[in-house]
Write a protein that holds these residues in place. Structure first.
Motif, PDB file in Angstrom:
ATOM      1  N   HIS A 229       0.839  -1.204   0.000  1.00  0.00           N
ATOM      2  CA  HIS A 229       0.000   0.000   0.000  1.00  0.00           C
ATOM      3  C   HIS A 229       0.867   1.245   0.000  1.00  0.00           C
ATOM      4  O   HIS A 229       0.581   2.225  -0.699  1.00  0.00           O
ATOM      5  N   GLU A 230       1.927   1.219   0.774  1.00  0.00           N
ATOM      6  CA  GLU A 230       2.831   2.362   0.831  1.00  0.00           C
ATOM      7  C   GLU A 230       3.464   2.624  -0.533  1.00  0.00           C
ATOM      8  O   GLU A 230       3.547   3.773  -0.978  1.00  0.00           O
ATOM      9  N   LEU A 231       3.883   1.554  -1.218  1.00  0.00           N
ATOM     10  CA  LEU A 231       4.506   1.725  -2.525  1.00  0.00           C
ATOM     11  C   LEU A 231       3.513   2.243  -3.559  1.00  0.00           C
ATOM     12  O   LEU A 231       3.857   3.072  -4.407  1.00  0.00           O
ATOM     13  N   TYR A 232       2.275   1.774  -3.497  1.00  0.00           N
ATOM     14  CA  TYR A 232       1.263   2.253  -4.436  1.00  0.00           C
ATOM     15  C   TYR A 232       0.794   3.670  -4.115  1.00  0.00           C
ATOM     16  O   TYR A 232       0.117   4.305  -4.922  1.00  0.00           O
ATOM     17  N   GLY A 233       1.138   4.156  -2.921  1.00  0.00           N
ATOM     18  CA  GLY A 233       0.847   5.545  -2.582  1.00  0.00           C
ATOM     19  C   GLY A 233      -0.510   5.791  -1.991  1.00  0.00           C
ATOM     20  O   GLY A 233      -0.999   6.928  -1.993  1.00  0.00           O
ATOM     21  N   ARG A 234      -1.142   4.758  -1.439  1.00  0.00           N
ATOM     22  CA  ARG A 234      -2.427   4.934  -0.786  1.00  0.00           C
ATOM     23  C   ARG A 234      -2.348   4.367   0.625  1.00  0.00           C
ATOM     24  O   ARG A 234      -1.641   3.379   0.863  1.00  0.00           O
ATOM     25  N   PRO A 235      -3.063   4.953   1.563  1.00  0.00           N
ATOM     26  CA  PRO A 235      -3.013   4.438   2.937  1.00  0.00           C
ATOM     27  C   PRO A 235      -3.601   3.041   3.030  1.00  0.00           C
ATOM     28  O   PRO A 235      -4.573   2.715   2.343  1.00  0.00           O
ATOM     29  N   ALA A 236      -3.003   2.231   3.872  1.00  0.00           N
ATOM     30  CA  ALA A 236      -3.498   0.865   4.064  1.00  0.00           C
ATOM     31  C   ALA A 236      -4.797   0.905   4.852  1.00  0.00           C
ATOM     32  O   ALA A 236      -4.922   1.642   5.832  1.00  0.00           O
ATOM     33  N   PRO A 237      -5.797   0.130   4.443  1.00  0.00           N
ATOM     34  CA  PRO A 237      -7.056   0.073   5.203  1.00  0.00           C
ATOM     35  C   PRO A 237      -6.853  -0.659   6.516  1.00  0.00           C
ATOM     36  O   PRO A 237      -5.849  -1.352   6.719  1.00  0.00           O
ATOM     37  N   ALA A 238      -7.810  -0.511   7.418  1.00  0.00           N
ATOM     38  CA  ALA A 238      -7.724  -1.186   8.713  1.00  0.00           C
ATOM     39  C   ALA A 238      -7.734  -2.699   8.503  1.00  0.00           C
ATOM     40  O   ALA A 238      -8.657  -3.234   7.879  1.00  0.00           O
ATOM     41  N   PRO A 239      -6.729  -3.401   9.002  1.00  0.00           N
ATOM     42  CA  PRO A 239      -6.643  -4.855   8.769  1.00  0.00           C
ATOM     43  C   PRO A 239      -7.887  -5.613   9.210  1.00  0.00           C
ATOM     44  O   PRO A 239      -8.335  -6.540   8.514  1.00  0.00           O
TER      45      PRO A 239
END
Length: 289
Positions: A229-239
């Protein structure tokens, strides 16, 4: 190393056989979402991705590529040993003919470099295992390790040395830790991301794409590890929220009778059961046997 087989039904059980974790797990409908997750993850290796984009029109051939991968997995899981070996030979032959060029250095390299094949293998098998377990398929830690060890067979088929392939969860985690510094989401990775979110379709099918496909693609994307998610540039959703959605989706898809699901072409499972007998039907409850 020999395949996991049972002494029950007659006929050729293939590379894995009904006694394997692979045989039971690959009949699960969440494999499709896992396959899309694998595409997202594989796209983060620039060197491997160039091998795809420089040898094909990804936007025009993406569905064909996904279906060929599904056919390969189905054949190597449920086909005869001969069919699996033929499928592997075809893949190796195609890979030997292809190369890619690093645009920054001008280096020309083969797409069947062991490091690239290993990345594709680990991203794919790791995605299958991750999505199945997280969506509620009953795989214990021991089952997960058996599954990874079994897939040294599929790694061999594409040209890898089985002894160089992660055979358990600890080895797979260590592999991803090693490879992370070489991952990046360049322009080509974002093109893959855009395609998977909004694949071209007939105008009349756009509402269905927006209603169904984007939800499937988003779920596959959301199941990626945080660093992706970090590499794609979007925040990771809540696991926890992603896990709930995976479990709800898994429960819904598994409520469709297997015999109905297995009618979809190319019917690998039905052909395997016809060859080996009804005891060969894959089912999660057989994992404990």
């Amino acid at each position: 190393m020999t395949a996991t087989r049972t002494g029950g039904p007659p006929g050729d059980p293939g590379l894995f056989g009904p006694g394997s974790v692979t045989w039971q797990a690959h009949g699960d409908p969440m494999m499709w979402i896992a396959g899309i997750r694998a595409l997202y993850l594989q796209a983060l290796h620039p060197r491997a991705l160039r091998g795809v984009t420089q040898n094909s029109d990804f936007r025009r051939e993406a569905w064909g590529r996904l279906m060929r991968t599904a056919a390969f997995v189905g054949t190597t899981t449920y086909g005869t040993t001969e069919a699996a070996e033929r499928a592997g030979a075809r893949v190796r032959t195609i890979h030997r003919m292809l190369g890619a060029t690093d645009p920054e250095t001008g280096e020309r390299y083969a797409v069947d470099e062991p490091a690239l094949l290993l990345w594709v293998h680990c991203a794919e098998i790791g995605s299958y295992l991750h999505v199945l377990r997280r969506s509620g398929f009953p795989l214990t830690d021991a089952h997960a390790d058996r599954y990874l060890a079994e897939h040294r067979h599929s790694a061999r088929l594409v040209g890898l040395d089985p002894d160089a392939v992660p055979a358990n969860r600890a080895e797979l985690a260590a592999y991803f830790d090693r490879v992370r510094p070489s991952l990046a989401a360049g322009e080509e990775a974002h093109e893959v991301d855009d395609f998977l979110r909004r694949p071209p379709t007939h105008p009349l099918l756009v509402p269905a794409r927006e209603l169904l496909w984007r939800r499937v693609a988003r779920l596959a994307y959301d199941a990626l590890p945080p660093y992706a998610h970090e590499l794609y540039g979007r925040p990771a959703p809540a696991p926890a929220a992603v896990t709930r959605r995976l479990r709800v989706t898994g429960t819904a898809l598994r409520s469709i009778p297997p015999r109905l699901r297995w009618q979809l072409p190319p019917k690998h499972i039905l052909r395997a059961v016809a060859r080996l007998g009804p005891a060969a039907r894959p089912a999660p409850y057989k994992l404990g046997r």
